[in-house]
Scaffold this motif. Structure first.
Motif, PDB file in Angstrom:
ATOM      1  N   LEU A 111     -10.947   6.396   4.003  1.00 20.67           N
ATOM      2  CA  LEU A 111      -9.731   6.378   4.803  1.00 20.67           C
ATOM      3  C   LEU A 111      -8.436   6.328   4.005  1.00 20.67           C
ATOM      4  O   LEU A 111      -7.383   6.739   4.509  1.00 20.67           O
ATOM      5  CB  LEU A 111      -9.760   5.179   5.762  1.00 20.67           C
ATOM      6  CG  LEU A 111     -10.899   5.136   6.771  1.00 20.67           C
ATOM      7  CD1 LEU A 111     -10.821   3.858   7.591  1.00 20.67           C
ATOM      8  CD2 LEU A 111     -10.871   6.356   7.685  1.00 20.67           C
ATOM      9  N   ALA A 112      -8.472   5.818   2.776  1.00 26.52           N
ATOM     10  CA  ALA A 112      -7.216   5.595   2.050  1.00 26.52           C
ATOM     11  C   ALA A 112      -6.458   6.898   1.800  1.00 26.52           C
ATOM     12  O   ALA A 112      -5.225   6.936   1.918  1.00 26.52           O
ATOM     13  CB  ALA A 112      -7.487   4.867   0.733  1.00 26.52           C
ATOM     14  N   LEU A 128     -14.704   1.991   3.459  1.00 23.85           N
ATOM     15  CA  LEU A 128     -13.475   2.309   4.199  1.00 23.85           C
ATOM     16  C   LEU A 128     -12.399   2.812   3.240  1.00 23.85           C
ATOM     17  O   LEU A 128     -11.697   3.783   3.542  1.00 23.85           O
ATOM     18  CB  LEU A 128     -12.983   1.075   4.951  1.00 23.85           C
ATOM     19  CG  LEU A 128     -13.877   0.602   6.105  1.00 23.85           C
ATOM     20  CD1 LEU A 128     -13.371  -0.726   6.660  1.00 23.85           C
ATOM     21  CD2 LEU A 128     -13.922   1.642   7.211  1.00 23.85           C
ATOM     22  N   ARG A 129     -12.258   2.176   2.087  1.00 21.71           N
ATOM     23  CA  ARG A 129     -11.264   2.630   1.112  1.00 21.71           C
ATOM     24  C   ARG A 129     -11.566   4.052   0.648  1.00 21.71           C
ATOM     25  O   ARG A 129     -10.665   4.900   0.588  1.00 21.71           O
ATOM     26  CB  ARG A 129     -11.217   1.679  -0.090  1.00 21.71           C
ATOM     27  CG  ARG A 129     -10.333   2.195  -1.228  1.00 21.71           C
ATOM     28  CD  ARG A 129     -10.176   1.196  -2.346  1.00 21.71           C
ATOM     29  NE  ARG A 129      -9.254   0.144  -1.977  1.00 21.71           N
ATOM     30  CZ  ARG A 129      -7.933   0.270  -1.997  1.00 21.71           C
ATOM     31  NH1 ARG A 129      -7.378   1.421  -2.352  1.00 21.71           N
ATOM     32  NH2 ARG A 129      -7.165  -0.724  -1.646  1.00 21.71           N
ATOM     33  N   LEU A 160      -7.493  -3.163   5.671  1.00 29.55           N
ATOM     34  CA  LEU A 160      -6.930  -3.724   4.441  1.00 29.55           C
ATOM     35  C   LEU A 160      -6.217  -5.039   4.724  1.00 29.55           C
ATOM     36  O   LEU A 160      -6.321  -5.996   3.952  1.00 29.55           O
ATOM     37  CB  LEU A 160      -5.959  -2.715   3.821  1.00 29.55           C
ATOM     38  CG  LEU A 160      -5.245  -3.135   2.536  1.00 29.55           C
ATOM     39  CD1 LEU A 160      -6.245  -3.475   1.450  1.00 29.55           C
ATOM     40  CD2 LEU A 160      -4.294  -2.030   2.072  1.00 29.55           C
ATOM     41  N   HIS A 220     -14.608  -4.267  11.702  1.00 23.12           N
ATOM     42  CA  HIS A 220     -14.375  -3.017  10.959  1.00 23.12           C
ATOM     43  C   HIS A 220     -15.639  -2.267  10.551  1.00 23.12           C
ATOM     44  O   HIS A 220     -15.533  -1.182   9.968  1.00 23.12           O
ATOM     45  CB  HIS A 220     -13.532  -3.320   9.720  1.00 23.12           C
ATOM     46  CG  HIS A 220     -12.243  -3.990  10.045  1.00 23.12           C
ATOM     47  ND1 HIS A 220     -11.180  -3.332  10.622  1.00 23.12           N
ATOM     48  CD2 HIS A 220     -11.852  -5.291   9.919  1.00 23.12           C
ATOM     49  CE1 HIS A 220     -10.181  -4.177  10.823  1.00 23.12           C
ATOM     50  NE2 HIS A 220     -10.568  -5.369  10.407  1.00 23.12           N
ATOM     51  N   TRP A 263     -13.347   6.872  13.232  1.00 24.86           N
ATOM     52  CA  TRP A 263     -12.550   7.924  12.592  1.00 24.86           C
ATOM     53  C   TRP A 263     -13.235   9.277  12.695  1.00 24.86           C
ATOM     54  O   TRP A 263     -12.591  10.301  12.910  1.00 24.86           O
ATOM     55  CB  TRP A 263     -12.297   7.575  11.130  1.00 24.86           C
ATOM     56  CG  TRP A 263     -11.392   8.564  10.461  1.00 24.86           C
ATOM     57  CD1 TRP A 263     -10.058   8.743  10.695  1.00 24.86           C
ATOM     58  CD2 TRP A 263     -11.761   9.530   9.481  1.00 24.86           C
ATOM     59  NE1 TRP A 263      -9.562   9.751   9.899  1.00 24.86           N
ATOM     60  CE2 TRP A 263     -10.584  10.260   9.144  1.00 24.86           C
ATOM     61  CE3 TRP A 263     -12.950   9.851   8.842  1.00 24.86           C
ATOM     62  CZ2 TRP A 263     -10.588  11.271   8.206  1.00 24.86           C
ATOM     63  CZ3 TRP A 263     -12.962  10.860   7.905  1.00 24.86           C
ATOM     64  CH2 TRP A 263     -11.789  11.567   7.597  1.00 24.86           C
ATOM     65  N   ALA A 279      -6.603   7.550  10.655  1.00 22.77           N
ATOM     66  CA  ALA A 279      -7.059   6.950   9.399  1.00 22.77           C
ATOM     67  C   ALA A 279      -6.094   5.867   8.943  1.00 22.77           C
ATOM     68  O   ALA A 279      -6.520   4.802   8.466  1.00 22.77           O
ATOM     69  CB  ALA A 279      -7.181   8.028   8.320  1.00 22.77           C
ATOM     70  N   TYR A 327     -15.873  -2.729   3.084  1.00 26.19           N
ATOM     71  CA  TYR A 327     -14.480  -2.510   2.672  1.00 26.19           C
ATOM     72  C   TYR A 327     -14.369  -1.325   1.714  1.00 26.19           C
ATOM     73  O   TYR A 327     -13.485  -0.472   1.863  1.00 26.19           O
ATOM     74  CB  TYR A 327     -13.938  -3.781   2.015  1.00 26.19           C
ATOM     75  CG  TYR A 327     -12.712  -3.548   1.183  1.00 26.19           C
ATOM     76  CD1 TYR A 327     -11.465  -3.379   1.768  1.00 26.19           C
ATOM     77  CD2 TYR A 327     -12.799  -3.475  -0.210  1.00 26.19           C
ATOM     78  CE1 TYR A 327     -10.332  -3.143   1.006  1.00 26.19           C
ATOM     79  CE2 TYR A 327     -11.682  -3.237  -0.981  1.00 26.19           C
ATOM     80  CZ  TYR A 327     -10.449  -3.080  -0.368  1.00 26.19           C
ATOM     81  OH  TYR A 327      -9.334  -2.834  -1.126  1.00 26.19           O
ATOM     82  N   ALA A 337      -4.939   8.289   5.047  1.00 28.09           N
ATOM     83  CA  ALA A 337      -3.898   7.339   5.451  1.00 28.09           C
ATOM     84  C   ALA A 337      -2.637   7.543   4.625  1.00 28.09           C
ATOM     85  O   ALA A 337      -1.518   7.537   5.152  1.00 28.09           O
ATOM     86  CB  ALA A 337      -4.407   5.913   5.292  1.00 28.09           C
ATOM     87  N   GLU A 361       0.804  -1.217   0.000  1.00 25.78           N
ATOM     88  CA  GLU A 361       0.000   0.000   0.000  1.00 25.78           C
ATOM     89  C   GLU A 361       0.836   1.266   0.000  1.00 25.78           C
ATOM     90  O   GLU A 361       0.425   2.276  -0.572  1.00 25.78           O
ATOM     91  CB  GLU A 361      -0.929   0.000   1.226  1.00 25.78           C
ATOM     92  CG  GLU A 361      -1.908   1.155   1.287  1.00 25.78           C
ATOM     93  CD  GLU A 361      -3.048   1.038   0.286  1.00 25.78           C
ATOM     94  OE1 GLU A 361      -3.932   1.917   0.314  1.00 25.78           O
ATOM     95  OE2 GLU A 361      -3.062   0.084  -0.519  1.00 25.78           O
ATOM     96  N   TRP A 403      -7.265   2.103   8.449  1.00 24.43           N
ATOM     97  CA  TRP A 403      -7.264   1.616   7.077  1.00 24.43           C
ATOM     98  C   TRP A 403      -6.326   0.427   6.901  1.00 24.43           C
ATOM     99  O   TRP A 403      -6.699  -0.576   6.280  1.00 24.43           O
ATOM    100  CB  TRP A 403      -6.895   2.743   6.118  1.00 24.43           C
ATOM    101  CG  TRP A 403      -6.651   2.257   4.707  1.00 24.43           C
ATOM    102  CD1 TRP A 403      -5.534   2.432   3.962  1.00 24.43           C
ATOM    103  CD2 TRP A 403      -7.544   1.492   3.892  1.00 24.43           C
ATOM    104  NE1 TRP A 403      -5.665   1.829   2.735  1.00 24.43           N
ATOM    105  CE2 TRP A 403      -6.903   1.246   2.667  1.00 24.43           C
ATOM    106  CE3 TRP A 403      -8.835   1.002   4.096  1.00 24.43           C
ATOM    107  CZ2 TRP A 403      -7.499   0.528   1.653  1.00 24.43           C
ATOM    108  CZ3 TRP A 403      -9.430   0.272   3.064  1.00 24.43           C
ATOM    109  CH2 TRP A 403      -8.767   0.049   1.860  1.00 24.43           C
TER     110      TRP A 403
END
Length: 297
Positions: free
Chosen positions: A283-284, A279-280, A245, A221, A228, A237, A276, A287, A44, A241
């Motif tokens: 948060l990605a 969250l991506r 992941l 999750h 957050w 985050a 999922y 993060a 990542e 994340w």
């Protein structure tokens, strides 16, 4: 697939004499372990920073997800021994870079992990038929092991089934193991049997084990976004994340995304995939900002 195919529970036998060590793959470490978190951060974060980061930054990133510096350095060494990363000094700074062999591995993972997919009723299947002699038992073991790792179901000892969209991945496994002359692949648009499709799926895949993966992901999750929002920092985050992941990575391998006709009506797969993806989306980006700030510092 049996329960022994779940992450971290099916160690491979020693490699045959003269063969290279097996590259760390997505299911080769238990999610949540320090080694698995290194694998997740490598995939990542490292690629976003020229495939290299200083050791101190990687140790600090691991500390941010609950891995102590001592455990972090040990995990980095273990992943290095598997061939995913290599030690590399740039100027006065010691660090780790992705190995050349890691690029294909990570690209295969991206296609599965970033965009969950599921079959529709009527979508085609790939059948993998093989006959491998005892003299090649290591390759035979690896073939079965790796087919289970991409979500194939075990119809019989020498026959496996998986979605046809994974045909290229199955061919790659066969090619890398040097078994092209021992394996035949078919594409079929229909599965018939004396049992219903749902009953056949229950025989060919360990649906209880796959269900448990989805339910555990949701339990751990589903409330991450609430957490957050209560503390919307980039560091928080990153912690949320990477944990999500890391837990998600094995799921799209072990769950082939079976069509509705082969699944129980209360199947949790769609709910965990949507969780999922939420969250991506949320948060990605913060993060990545956290990782970039540490890399600059």
């Amino acid at each position: 697939m049996t329960a022994s195919a779940l992450p971290g529970s099916d160690p491979a036998p020693p490699a045959a004499a003269g063969t290279a060590p097996e590259l760390l793959d997505d299911l080769d470490s238990r999610p949540g372990s320090a080694t698995s978190l290194v694998r997740t951060i490598a995939g990542e974060v490292l690629r976003e920073h020229g495939d290299w980061l200083p050791s101190t930054v990687l140790v600090e990133l691991l500390r941010g997800v609950g891995v102590s510096p001592e455990r972090g350095r040990t995990a980095l060494a273990r992943v290095r021994a598997k061939g995913l990363i290599v030690a590399e000094r740039r100027g006065p700074r010691a660090g780790y870079a992705l190995s050349p062999a890691a690029s294909e591995l990570l690209a295969r993972g991206d296609r599965r992990i970033r965009e969950p997919r599921a079959m529709r009723d009527g979508d085609p299947w790939c059948l993998v038929s093989f006959s491998v002699p005892e003299s090649l038992r290591h390759q035979r073991h690896q073939l079965r092991r790796r087919l289970s790792w991409i979500g194939a179901g075990n119809v019989s000892q020498g026959l496996w089934i998986l979605p046809a969209v994974l045909l290229a991945e199955a061919e790659g496994i066969v090619r890398r193991l040097g078994l092209a002359d021992r394996v035949t692949l078919f594409v079929s648009h229909e599965v018939r049997g004396a049992l219903s499709p749902r009953e056949l799926a229950g025989q060919w895949w360990d649906l209880a084990a796959i269900r448990l993966l989805h339910e555990r992901f949701l339990a751990a999750h589903a409330t991450a976004l609430d957490a957050w929002e209560a503390e919307p920092s980039d560091a928080h985050a990153f912690r949320l994340w990477i944990a999500a992941l890391d837990a998600w990575r094995p799921i799209p391998y072990l769950d082939p995304g079976l069509p509705p006709a082969m699944l129980p009506p209360d199947w949790p797969g769609a709910r965990s995939a949507e969780c999922y993806l939420r969250l991506r989306r949320t948060l990605a980006t913060p993060a990545a900002a956290h990782a970039a700030a540490l890399a600059r510092g």
